[in-house]
Design a protein around this motif. Sequence first.
Motif, PDB file in Angstrom:
ATOM      1  N   VAL A  14      87.010  78.477  83.425  1.00  0.00           N
ATOM      2  CA  VAL A  14      88.199  77.839  82.871  1.00  0.00           C
ATOM      3  C   VAL A  14      89.297  78.897  82.739  1.00  0.00           C
ATOM      4  O   VAL A  14      90.440  78.662  83.115  1.00  0.00           O
ATOM      5  CB  VAL A  14      87.892  77.216  81.494  1.00  0.00           C
ATOM      6  CG1 VAL A  14      89.148  76.611  80.885  1.00  0.00           C
ATOM      7  CG2 VAL A  14      86.787  76.185  81.615  1.00  0.00           C
ATOM      8  N   TYR A  15      88.915  80.051  82.200  1.00  0.00           N
ATOM      9  CA  TYR A  15      89.839  81.184  82.136  1.00  0.00           C
ATOM     10  C   TYR A  15      89.041  82.472  81.962  1.00  0.00           C
ATOM     11  O   TYR A  15      87.869  82.457  81.551  1.00  0.00           O
ATOM     12  CB  TYR A  15      90.860  81.038  81.003  1.00  0.00           C
ATOM     13  CG  TYR A  15      90.303  81.002  79.597  1.00  0.00           C
ATOM     14  CD1 TYR A  15      89.828  82.157  78.965  1.00  0.00           C
ATOM     15  CD2 TYR A  15      90.270  79.814  78.857  1.00  0.00           C
ATOM     16  CE1 TYR A  15      89.322  82.128  77.675  1.00  0.00           C
ATOM     17  CE2 TYR A  15      89.773  79.773  77.563  1.00  0.00           C
ATOM     18  CZ  TYR A  15      89.303  80.936  76.976  1.00  0.00           C
ATOM     19  OH  TYR A  15      88.798  80.898  75.707  1.00  0.00           O
ATOM     20  N   SER A  16      89.677  83.582  82.279  1.00  0.00           N
ATOM     21  CA  SER A  16      89.175  84.911  81.936  1.00  0.00           C
ATOM     22  C   SER A  16      90.260  85.634  81.146  1.00  0.00           C
ATOM     23  O   SER A  16      91.444  85.547  81.474  1.00  0.00           O
ATOM     24  CB  SER A  16      88.818  85.718  83.188  1.00  0.00           C
ATOM     25  OG  SER A  16      87.597  85.254  83.771  1.00  0.00           O
ATOM     26  N   ALA A  17      89.849  86.329  80.083  1.00  0.00           N
ATOM     27  CA  ALA A  17      90.777  87.047  79.207  1.00  0.00           C
ATOM     28  C   ALA A  17      90.471  88.541  79.272  1.00  0.00           C
ATOM     29  O   ALA A  17      89.305  88.951  79.242  1.00  0.00           O
ATOM     30  CB  ALA A  17      90.636  86.550  77.774  1.00  0.00           C
ATOM     31  N   LYS A  75     102.753  98.786  75.255  1.00  0.00           N
ATOM     32  CA  LYS A  75     101.644  99.674  74.906  1.00  0.00           C
ATOM     33  C   LYS A  75     100.322  99.020  75.286  1.00  0.00           C
ATOM     34  O   LYS A  75      99.418  99.677  75.819  1.00  0.00           O
ATOM     35  CB  LYS A  75     101.668  99.993  73.411  1.00  0.00           C
ATOM     36  CG  LYS A  75     100.617 100.998  72.989  1.00  0.00           C
ATOM     37  CD  LYS A  75     100.771 101.368  71.533  1.00  0.00           C
ATOM     38  CE  LYS A  75      99.703 102.392  71.123  1.00  0.00           C
ATOM     39  NZ  LYS A  75      99.847 102.754  69.694  1.00  0.00           N
ATOM     40  N   THR A  76     100.210  97.731  75.012  1.00  0.00           N
ATOM     41  CA  THR A  76      99.025  96.948  75.375  1.00  0.00           C
ATOM     42  C   THR A  76      99.486  95.576  75.837  1.00  0.00           C
ATOM     43  O   THR A  76     100.379  94.980  75.229  1.00  0.00           O
ATOM     44  CB  THR A  76      98.067  96.773  74.177  1.00  0.00           C
ATOM     45  OG1 THR A  76      97.760  98.053  73.625  1.00  0.00           O
ATOM     46  CG2 THR A  76      96.778  96.078  74.607  1.00  0.00           C
ATOM     47  N   THR A  77      98.898  95.075  76.901  1.00  0.00           N
ATOM     48  CA  THR A  77      99.199  93.722  77.372  1.00  0.00           C
ATOM     49  C   THR A  77      97.905  92.921  77.487  1.00  0.00           C
ATOM     50  O   THR A  77      96.976  93.331  78.188  1.00  0.00           O
ATOM     51  CB  THR A  77      99.905  93.745  78.740  1.00  0.00           C
ATOM     52  OG1 THR A  77     101.104  94.517  78.640  1.00  0.00           O
ATOM     53  CG2 THR A  77     100.257  92.327  79.189  1.00  0.00           C
ATOM     54  N   TYR A  78      97.869  91.816  76.762  1.00  0.00           N
ATOM     55  CA  TYR A  78      96.722  90.907  76.821  1.00  0.00           C
ATOM     56  C   TYR A  78      97.023  89.802  77.827  1.00  0.00           C
ATOM     57  O   TYR A  78      98.123  89.253  77.834  1.00  0.00           O
ATOM     58  CB  TYR A  78      96.453  90.288  75.445  1.00  0.00           C
ATOM     59  CG  TYR A  78      95.948  91.283  74.424  1.00  0.00           C
ATOM     60  CD1 TYR A  78      94.582  91.473  74.226  1.00  0.00           C
ATOM     61  CD2 TYR A  78      96.832  92.040  73.659  1.00  0.00           C
ATOM     62  CE1 TYR A  78      94.109  92.378  73.293  1.00  0.00           C
ATOM     63  CE2 TYR A  78      96.376  92.959  72.718  1.00  0.00           C
ATOM     64  CZ  TYR A  78      95.006  93.119  72.547  1.00  0.00           C
ATOM     65  OH  TYR A  78      94.553  94.031  71.619  1.00  0.00           O
ATOM     66  N   VAL A  79      96.045  89.479  78.655  1.00  0.00           N
ATOM     67  CA  VAL A  79      96.241  88.483  79.705  1.00  0.00           C
ATOM     68  C   VAL A  79      95.147  87.422  79.633  1.00  0.00           C
ATOM     69  O   VAL A  79      93.973  87.735  79.373  1.00  0.00           O
ATOM     70  CB  VAL A  79      96.219  89.136  81.105  1.00  0.00           C
ATOM     71  CG1 VAL A  79      96.456  88.095  82.194  1.00  0.00           C
ATOM     72  CG2 VAL A  79      97.257  90.252  81.200  1.00  0.00           C
ATOM     73  N   ILE A  80      95.537  86.183  79.846  1.00  0.00           N
ATOM     74  CA  ILE A  80      94.590  85.075  80.015  1.00  0.00           C
ATOM     75  C   ILE A  80      94.976  84.357  81.300  1.00  0.00           C
ATOM     76  O   ILE A  80      96.105  83.882  81.428  1.00  0.00           O
ATOM     77  CB  ILE A  80      94.633  84.097  78.828  1.00  0.00           C
ATOM     78  CG1 ILE A  80      94.304  84.819  77.512  1.00  0.00           C
ATOM     79  CG2 ILE A  80      93.646  82.942  79.061  1.00  0.00           C
ATOM     80  CD1 ILE A  80      94.516  83.966  76.277  1.00  0.00           C
ATOM     81  N   THR A  81      94.060  84.320  82.250  1.00  0.00           N
ATOM     82  CA  THR A  81      94.320  83.669  83.533  1.00  0.00           C
ATOM     83  C   THR A  81      93.304  82.549  83.737  1.00  0.00           C
ATOM     84  O   THR A  81      92.106  82.756  83.527  1.00  0.00           O
ATOM     85  CB  THR A  81      94.232  84.680  84.693  1.00  0.00           C
ATOM     86  OG1 THR A  81      95.214  85.693  84.488  1.00  0.00           O
ATOM     87  CG2 THR A  81      94.492  84.005  86.028  1.00  0.00           C
ATOM     88  N   GLY A  82      93.805  81.374  84.122  1.00  0.00           N
ATOM     89  CA  GLY A  82      92.921  80.226  84.204  1.00  0.00           C
ATOM     90  C   GLY A  82      93.166  79.343  85.409  1.00  0.00           C
ATOM     91  O   GLY A  82      94.038  79.604  86.243  1.00  0.00           O
ATOM     92  N   ALA A  83      92.372  78.282  85.481  1.00  0.00           N
ATOM     93  CA  ALA A  83      92.440  77.332  86.588  1.00  0.00           C
ATOM     94  C   ALA A  83      92.297  75.908  86.049  1.00  0.00           C
ATOM     95  O   ALA A  83      91.390  75.632  85.270  1.00  0.00           O
ATOM     96  CB  ALA A  83      91.327  77.625  87.593  1.00  0.00           C
ATOM     97  N   VAL A  84      93.220  75.041  86.447  1.00  0.00           N
ATOM     98  CA  VAL A  84      93.167  73.635  86.042  1.00  0.00           C
ATOM     99  C   VAL A  84      92.227  72.896  86.999  1.00  0.00           C
ATOM    100  O   VAL A  84      92.424  72.944  88.218  1.00  0.00           O
ATOM    101  CB  VAL A  84      94.566  72.993  86.092  1.00  0.00           C
ATOM    102  CG1 VAL A  84      94.489  71.527  85.662  1.00  0.00           C
ATOM    103  CG2 VAL A  84      95.550  73.767  85.214  1.00  0.00           C
ATOM    104  N   PRO A  85      91.202  72.218  86.497  1.00  0.00           N
ATOM    105  CA  PRO A  85      90.279  71.520  87.395  1.00  0.00           C
ATOM    106  C   PRO A  85      91.004  70.508  88.276  1.00  0.00           C
ATOM    107  O   PRO A  85      91.935  69.829  87.831  1.00  0.00           O
ATOM    108  CB  PRO A  85      89.321  70.813  86.426  1.00  0.00           C
ATOM    109  CG  PRO A  85      89.398  71.614  85.172  1.00  0.00           C
ATOM    110  CD  PRO A  85      90.806  72.108  85.090  1.00  0.00           C
TER     111      PRO A  85
END
Length: 275
Positions: free
Chosen positions: A72-75, A192-202
């Motif tokens: 669904v996503y990876s963080a 300084k820090t970047t948080y990422v969440i990448t996902g896919a819509v079914p």
Amino acid sequence: MLGLLLLQVLASCLWLGHSEVVKSFEECPQFFYAETTPNDALNPKNPALICQRFNNSYHYATLYDRDRRIPVYSAYKYQPGDAKKPPEWWMVEPQLIDKNSIPDMERDWILIEQKKFTSDQIKESQAVHNDYKGLKGLDRGHLSPSGHQFSRESMMATFTLTNVVPQDRSLNKGEWNAYELKTMSKKTKGCKTTYVITGAVPGNTYIAEERVNRPSHIWSAACCLGDEEPKDAWGAIAENNKNEVEELSLKELEKRLTELYGGTVTLFSSACPRK
């Protein structure tokens, strides 16, 4: 009395390291800003929460859809480095097969030869290498890309089939690749820090004899911290059948995902800007 205390400590240590398909992401909260995960609007009917572990270390977190056999996503934290490109050893998640199995991701043939799993057991629990063989116009598209990882070990950890989806080849090699490498590099300057969440819509179609879902959209969101507090946030989304990427604000991305998922979507802590 001392013996009982030692047994309690040992049991505690074993429990802490036991399961990497976890009950909550409290086991690996470091990949989410303010330890805040996306809300339940993204949750599939049959989820698996995976603290992606390789070589006895966590590298990112994935919410996996067991039924559709895609993440669904990876963080993760955006930490590109200059490590050499690792070998593409495609791995699977042993604890999707058996929750008491080894905690690290592993190659399927090793699980078959050394852990006595069958290929059918692995295939039943998740996508496998053969599902992506011979595809026309589709690639294994990483949600947590190897190019966003600092060390060779962390780069290797992205080559697990619980972190990829069937992605349009022209998009994966074209505009999405440009977003991952060029756009992210520009936007994260001063962070300084970047948080990422990448996902896919079914999506509504499947590959590999209806085993693996082909997503309708690929999306990504980022929250950038200055010293300690968020100073910027943004998003991107692409239809998974054309080589186009739309860049937008975090607020606009969440609105778009709300329409696509059919429920109000919140990806980050409220502290991340939604201008």
